[in-house]
Design a protein around this motif. Structure first.
Motif, PDB file in Angstrom:
ATOM      1  N   MET A 467     -20.169   7.064   2.539  1.00 50.05           N
ATOM      2  CA  MET A 467     -20.064   5.649   2.877  1.00 50.05           C
ATOM      3  C   MET A 467     -18.685   5.375   3.471  1.00 50.05           C
ATOM      4  SD  MET A 467     -20.558   2.285   0.452  1.00 50.05           S
ATOM      5  CE  MET A 467     -19.035   2.548  -0.475  1.00 50.05           C
ATOM      6  N   GLY A 468     -18.690   4.815   4.677  1.00 49.53           N
ATOM      7  CA  GLY A 468     -17.438   4.452   5.309  1.00 49.53           C
ATOM      8  C   GLY A 468     -16.971   3.076   4.858  1.00 49.53           C
ATOM      9  N   ILE A 469     -15.677   2.935   4.656  1.00 48.99           N
ATOM     10  CA  ILE A 469     -15.073   1.657   4.277  1.00 48.99           C
ATOM     11  C   ILE A 469     -14.054   1.306   5.350  1.00 48.99           C
ATOM     12  CG2 ILE A 469     -13.776   0.385   2.525  1.00 48.99           C
ATOM     13  CD1 ILE A 469     -14.748   2.449   0.474  1.00 48.99           C
ATOM     14  N   TYR A 470     -14.251   0.150   5.991  1.00 50.48           N
ATOM     15  CA  TYR A 470     -13.341  -0.265   7.059  1.00 50.48           C
ATOM     16  C   TYR A 470     -12.977  -1.732   6.864  1.00 50.48           C
ATOM     17  CZ  TYR A 470     -11.364  -1.109  11.696  1.00 50.48           C
ATOM     18  OH  TYR A 470     -10.515  -1.431  12.725  1.00 50.48           O
ATOM     19  N   PHE A 471     -11.689  -2.018   6.914  1.00 51.41           N
ATOM     20  CA  PHE A 471     -11.228  -3.404   6.939  1.00 51.41           C
ATOM     21  C   PHE A 471      -9.776  -3.414   7.424  1.00 51.41           C
ATOM     22  CE2 PHE A 471     -10.459  -1.796   2.669  1.00 51.41           C
ATOM     23  CZ  PHE A 471      -9.164  -2.199   2.376  1.00 51.41           C
ATOM     24  N   GLN A 472      -9.291  -4.608   7.748  1.00 46.33           N
ATOM     25  CA  GLN A 472      -7.922  -4.792   8.210  1.00 46.33           C
ATOM     26  C   GLN A 472      -7.224  -5.827   7.343  1.00 46.33           C
ATOM     27  OE1 GLN A 472      -8.001  -5.824  12.378  1.00 46.33           O
ATOM     28  NE2 GLN A 472      -8.809  -3.817  13.015  1.00 46.33           N
ATOM     29  N   LEU A 473      -5.951  -5.577   7.064  1.00 48.12           N
ATOM     30  CA  LEU A 473      -5.118  -6.509   6.321  1.00 48.12           C
ATOM     31  C   LEU A 473      -4.039  -7.046   7.255  1.00 48.12           C
ATOM     32  CD1 LEU A 473      -4.747  -4.360   3.092  1.00 48.12           C
ATOM     33  CD2 LEU A 473      -6.033  -6.498   3.271  1.00 48.12           C
ATOM     34  N   TYR A 474      -3.731  -8.342   7.130  1.00 46.79           N
ATOM     35  CA  TYR A 474      -2.805  -8.980   8.054  1.00 46.79           C
ATOM     36  C   TYR A 474      -1.658  -9.656   7.298  1.00 46.79           C
ATOM     37  CZ  TYR A 474      -7.217  -8.652  10.626  1.00 46.79           C
ATOM     38  OH  TYR A 474      -8.390  -8.195  11.173  1.00 46.79           O
ATOM     39  N   ASN A 475      -0.481  -9.572   7.901  1.00 44.63           N
ATOM     40  CA  ASN A 475       0.681 -10.393   7.539  1.00 44.63           C
ATOM     41  C   ASN A 475       1.241 -10.101   6.149  1.00 44.63           C
ATOM     42  OD1 ASN A 475       0.308 -11.766  10.024  1.00 44.63           O
ATOM     43  ND2 ASN A 475      -1.185 -13.127   9.044  1.00 44.63           N
ATOM     44  N   PHE A 476       1.581  -8.828   5.887  1.00 47.14           N
ATOM     45  CA  PHE A 476       2.411  -8.528   4.727  1.00 47.14           C
ATOM     46  C   PHE A 476       3.821  -9.055   4.999  1.00 47.14           C
ATOM     47  CE2 PHE A 476      -0.921  -5.513   3.788  1.00 47.14           C
ATOM     48  CZ  PHE A 476      -0.907  -5.427   2.401  1.00 47.14           C
ATOM     49  N   GLN A 477       4.480  -9.476   3.942  1.00 45.27           N
ATOM     50  CA  GLN A 477       5.890  -9.868   4.084  1.00 45.27           C
ATOM     51  C   GLN A 477       6.712  -8.598   4.304  1.00 45.27           C
ATOM     52  OE1 GLN A 477       7.118 -13.139   3.853  1.00 45.27           O
ATOM     53  NE2 GLN A 477       9.056 -12.281   4.552  1.00 45.27           N
ATOM     54  N   PRO A 478       7.384  -8.436   5.451  1.00 47.89           N
ATOM     55  CA  PRO A 478       8.093  -7.184   5.720  1.00 47.89           C
ATOM     56  C   PRO A 478       9.333  -7.032   4.843  1.00 47.89           C
ATOM     57  CG  PRO A 478       8.525  -8.754   7.477  1.00 47.89           C
ATOM     58  CD  PRO A 478       7.493  -9.382   6.580  1.00 47.89           C
ATOM     59  N   ASP A 479       9.624  -5.789   4.515  1.00 47.16           N
ATOM     60  CA  ASP A 479      10.845  -5.494   3.782  1.00 47.16           C
ATOM     61  C   ASP A 479      12.046  -5.797   4.675  1.00 47.16           C
ATOM     62  OD1 ASP A 479      13.082  -3.298   3.064  1.00 47.16           O
ATOM     63  OD2 ASP A 479      11.932  -3.811   1.274  1.00 47.16           O
ATOM     64  N   GLN A 480      13.058  -6.458   4.139  1.00 44.77           N
ATOM     65  CA  GLN A 480      14.192  -6.878   4.964  1.00 44.77           C
ATOM     66  C   GLN A 480      14.981  -5.694   5.508  1.00 44.77           C
ATOM     67  OE1 GLN A 480      16.595  -9.628   2.759  1.00 44.77           O
ATOM     68  NE2 GLN A 480      15.023 -11.246   2.757  1.00 44.77           N
ATOM     69  N   ARG A 481      14.934  -4.575   4.833  1.00 41.77           N
ATOM     70  CA  ARG A 481      15.710  -3.419   5.282  1.00 41.77           C
ATOM     71  C   ARG A 481      14.909  -2.533   6.235  1.00 41.77           C
ATOM     72  NH1 ARG A 481      16.203   1.743   3.475  1.00 41.77           N
ATOM     73  NH2 ARG A 481      14.812   1.276   1.730  1.00 41.77           N
ATOM     74  N   THR A 482      13.661  -2.252   5.896  1.00 39.20           N
ATOM     75  CA  THR A 482      12.864  -1.312   6.698  1.00 39.20           C
ATOM     76  C   THR A 482      11.876  -2.004   7.625  1.00 39.20           C
ATOM     77  OG1 THR A 482      11.146  -1.150   5.004  1.00 39.20           O
ATOM     78  CG2 THR A 482      13.036   0.367   4.840  1.00 39.20           C
TER      79      THR A 482
END
Length: 560
Positions: A467-482
Motif C-alpha cells: 500500500m502506497g502512502i502519499y501526502f504533502q505537509l506545508y509550512n513548518f516553522q523553519p529553524d532560525q539557524r538552519t
C-alpha cells in the motif's frame, strides 16, 4: 426770379423723390433675410429617404461587430452561434452575445482574465506576423490552422524547396520541390492522433495553401522523365500513370497500396474536420448534466484529492473508476473493446461553469483474455486548478455499446492552505507510486510533480500488495539557524474495533529527503503481508516543534 423759382421747384421735387425712395429700402434690406430663411429650412424627409438614412446608420454602427464576426472569430464560431448572432437587431444584444461567447470558452470564468480569448488574439497576431503574403496572415491556410489549433508539435519546413528525397509511401526517389511545410500534431481533439497537415507554395509567392495531395509539391511533375519515383525507375509503373489515378493524388506508386493515412476517404475526412470549428464532443452527455438519471445506471466510483499549488490555487485531482464487468465489449479482429464517453463539469454554487472536460475511455483486451480482464477495474484521472471554495462536480459516463449511463454529482470543498500555519494535503492510499522520466514531470494522468501516484479508489488492498502512502505537509516553522523544518511524523495502524496498534513507527521530518520548511512530501510503500484481512485505520500525528502545532490526520483502508 423765374430762374430761382425753377431751381426751388427742382429742389422740392428732389426731396420728394428721396422721401419716396426711403420706404422702398426696407423690403430691399429684408430680402436677404427671407432668402437666408429659405436656405436653412430643411425639406421634410420622405419615408424612403428616412429608411435609407437609418439603414446607413445601422451599417455604420454594426461595422465593429461585423468585423468581429467575419474576422476575429471566423474560424472558431459555430454555425448555430453565427445564425443566432445574425438575428440580433440591437447593439446591446450583440454586445451581450460577444460577452457570453468568450465566457463559454473561458477555462477559468471566476478570474478576471479570459485565457482563451487572450490566446486567440495572440495567435491572430502571430499569424499576421509570420504568415502574411500579400494578404493578412490570418486569411492564409497556415494562419487558419494556427489560430484554430495553436502551434504544431513538429514542423518540417522547406522554405526554398529544392532537392527532396521522397518517403517510400510517396514513391521514394529524388525530385525537386516547391517550398512546402508539414505540420505534425500529436493529438487534435475531434480529429485524431498523429495528424499531418501539408502546405505548399507552388506560385513561389509565399502564399502556402493546404493540400490533400502529397505530390503537389513536386516541381518536376510535368517534366517528362524527371523526378522519377523508385517504382518508375524500376519500370513497375509509368510517370504517365500519375495523371490517371482516381484517388485525388498524382503519386508515382503504381498499384502499390497506400498507407491508411493517405487513403482518399481519410484525407477527405481530415480536411472536413480541419475546416470545422471546435465543438463539444459529447452533446448528449452535456445535456444529461442538467438532469438526474434514476434508471439504466452504469456504476462508477469517484475519488477527489487536493494538492496545494499556491495559497490561492489548489490542484483538484478527480479519479474515476469503472469496473470492467459493468461494461459491454465488442469483438473485432480478435480484440475486445469497450468505449465509455466521459463528460465532467465543475460549477460554482451560483451554477456558473468553472471548468469542463471530456474524454473517451477505451478499454481493450485480446478476446481470449476477456474473462480475466472483466474481473479488473479501469481508472481515469484528471486534474483541475481551482481557487479555494465550494463547487459542484458532475461526472457523466456513457457506455457507447450498451447505452448505459450515470450522472455522478458531488460537492467539492476545496480547502485553503494558509501560509502561516501547518497544513496537510489529502492522504492518498495508492496501489502505485513511482518516479516518472524527466520529460514527463508534471504531465499525464496520476502525475504529481516527479511522481506517478495512482490512488486506490476503493481503498481495498490484497495482502500480497504494498500500500502506497502519499501526502504533502506545508509550512513548518523553519529553524532560525538552519532554515530547515523541525518536526516529526508518528504513524500508527489500528485494526477497527481494537485499540492495539498493529504497526507503530515515527520519523524525523528534518531527515527526510527533499524536505524544506515550505513543503515536505511523504512517499511510502507499506507491505501488507503481516496484516490479517479486515478494516484498518492509519493514524498519524504530525508535530511542528518550532510552532508547537500538531495535526492528527487519518485514513481508512481494508485488507482482503
Amino acid at each position: 426770379m423765374n430762374l430761382r423759382k425753377f431751381w426751388a421747384c427742382c429742389w422740392v421735387c428732389g426731396i420728394a423723390l428721396l422721401l419716396e425712395s426711403a420706404p422702398a429700402a426696407e423690403p430691399t434690406a429684408a430680402t436677404p433675410t427671407a432668402s437666408a430663411q429659405r436656405e436653412t429650412t430643411a425639406k421634410p424627409l420622405s419615408e424612403r429617404e428616412r429608411r435609407k438614412r437609418e439603414e446607413r446608420l445601422r451599417r455604420e454602427l454594426a461595422s465593429p461587430y461585423k468585423k468581429w464576426l467575419n474576422e476575429d472569430v471566423l474560424y472558431i464560431i459555430t454555425d448555430e452561434e453565427r445564425q443566432a448572432f445574425r438575428r440580433f437587431s440591437t447593439d446591446e444584444e450583440r454586445e451581450q452575445f460577444v460577452e457570453q461567447f468568450w465566457l463559454r470558452r473561458d477555462p477559468t470564468p471566476d478570474t478576471a482574465e479570459n485565457e482563451f480569448r487572450e490566446e486567440h488574439y495572440r495567435r491572430i497576431a502571430y499569424a499576421n506576423d509570420h504568415f502574411a503574403s500579400g494578404i493578412p496572415g490570418w486569411k492564409t491556410d497556415r494562419g487558419r490552422i494556427y489560430i484554430m489549433f495553436g502551434p504544431a508539435d513538429e514542423v518540417e519546413a522547406h522554405p526554398s524547396g529544392g532537392s527532396y528525397e521522397r518517403p517510400i509511401e510517396e514513391g521514394g526517389g529524388q525530385t525537386s520541390t516547391y517550398p512546402f511545410e508539414v505540420w505534425r500534431y500529436r493529438y487534435l481533439e475531434g480529429i485524431g492522433t498523429d495528424v499531418l497537415i501539408e502546405f505548399v507554395d507552388p506560385t513561389l509567392t509565399g502564399e502556402y495553401h493546404m493540400t490533400m495531395d502529397p505530390s503537389e509539391k513536386d516541381a518536376l511533375m510535368l517534366m517528362p522523365n524527371a523526378g522519377l519515383t523508385l517504382y518508375e525507375q524500376m519500370g513497375l509503373t509509368s510517370k504517365n500513370d500519375r495523371f490517371s489515378r482516381s484517388d485525388g493524388t498524382r503519386l508515382g506508386t503504381g498499384n502499390t497500396p497506400l498507407p491508411s493515412r493517405l487513403d482518399q476517404f481519410q484525407r477527405l475526412e481530415q480536411w472536413a474536420n480541419l475546416s470545422r470549428p471546435p465543438q463539444i464532443k459529447f452533446r448528449d452527455l452535456e445535456a444529461i448534466v442538467n438532469t438526474r438519471i434514476t434508471y439504466n445506471l452504469l456504476p462508477i466510483k469517484v475519488r477527489i484529492d487536493f494538492i496545494r499549488m499556491t495559497e490561492s490555487t489548489v490542484s483538484t485531482n478527480v479519479t474515476v473508476q469503472l469496473d470492467n464487468r459493468d461494461l459491454q465489449f465488442q469483438n473485432k479482429e480478435g480484440v475486445s473493446r469497450a468505449t465509455v464517453n466521459m463528460y465532467a463539469r465543475i460549477t460554482s454554487m451560483s451554477r456558473r461553469v468553472v471548468n469542463v472536460w471530456e474524454e473517451p475511455v477505451v478499454i481493450e483486451a485480446p478476446t481470449e483474455m476477456l474473462a480475466a480482464q472483466s474481473g479488473r477495474s479501469s481508472v481515469y484521472s484528471h486534474s483541475v486548478y481551482l481557487a479555494p471554495g465550494t463547487y459542484r462536480l458532475n461526472v457523466v459516463v456513457k457506455d457507447v455499446v450498451a447505452g448505459t449511463m450515470n450522472n455522478y454529482e458531488v460537492a467539492l470543498r476545496v480547502p485553503r492552505f494558509p501560509d502561516d500555519a501547518l497544513s496537510i494535503s489529502s492522504i492518498m492510499l495508492a496501489d502505485l507510486i513511482e518516479r516518472v522520466p524527466t520529460r514527463s514531470i508534471g504531465t499525464g494522468q496520476f502525475v504529481i510533480g516527479d511522481s506517478k501516484v495512482r490512488p486506490r479508489v476503493t481503498e481495498a488492498f490484497r495482502r500480497d500488495e504494498r500500500m502506497g502512502i502519499y501526502f504533502q505537509l506545508y509550512n513548518f516553522q523553519p529553524d532560525q539557524r538552519t532554515q530547515r523544518p523541525n518536526g516529526e511524523i508518528q504513524y500508527e495502524i489500528l485494526r477497527n474495533g481494537s485499540d492495539q496498534a498493529v504497526l507503530n513507527f515515527r520519523e524525523d521530518v528534518n531527515e527526510m529527503p527533499g524536505a524544506s520548511a515550505r513543503q515536505v512530501t511523504v512517499e511510502k510503500l507499506l507491505p501488507l503481508a503481516r496484516l490479517e484481512p479486515g478494516e484498518y485505520t492509519l493514524r498519524m500525528k504530525v508535530t511542528d516543534r518550532n510552532r508547537n502545532q500538531v495535526l492528527t490526520p487519518s485514513a481508512a483502508f481494508r485488507v482482503n
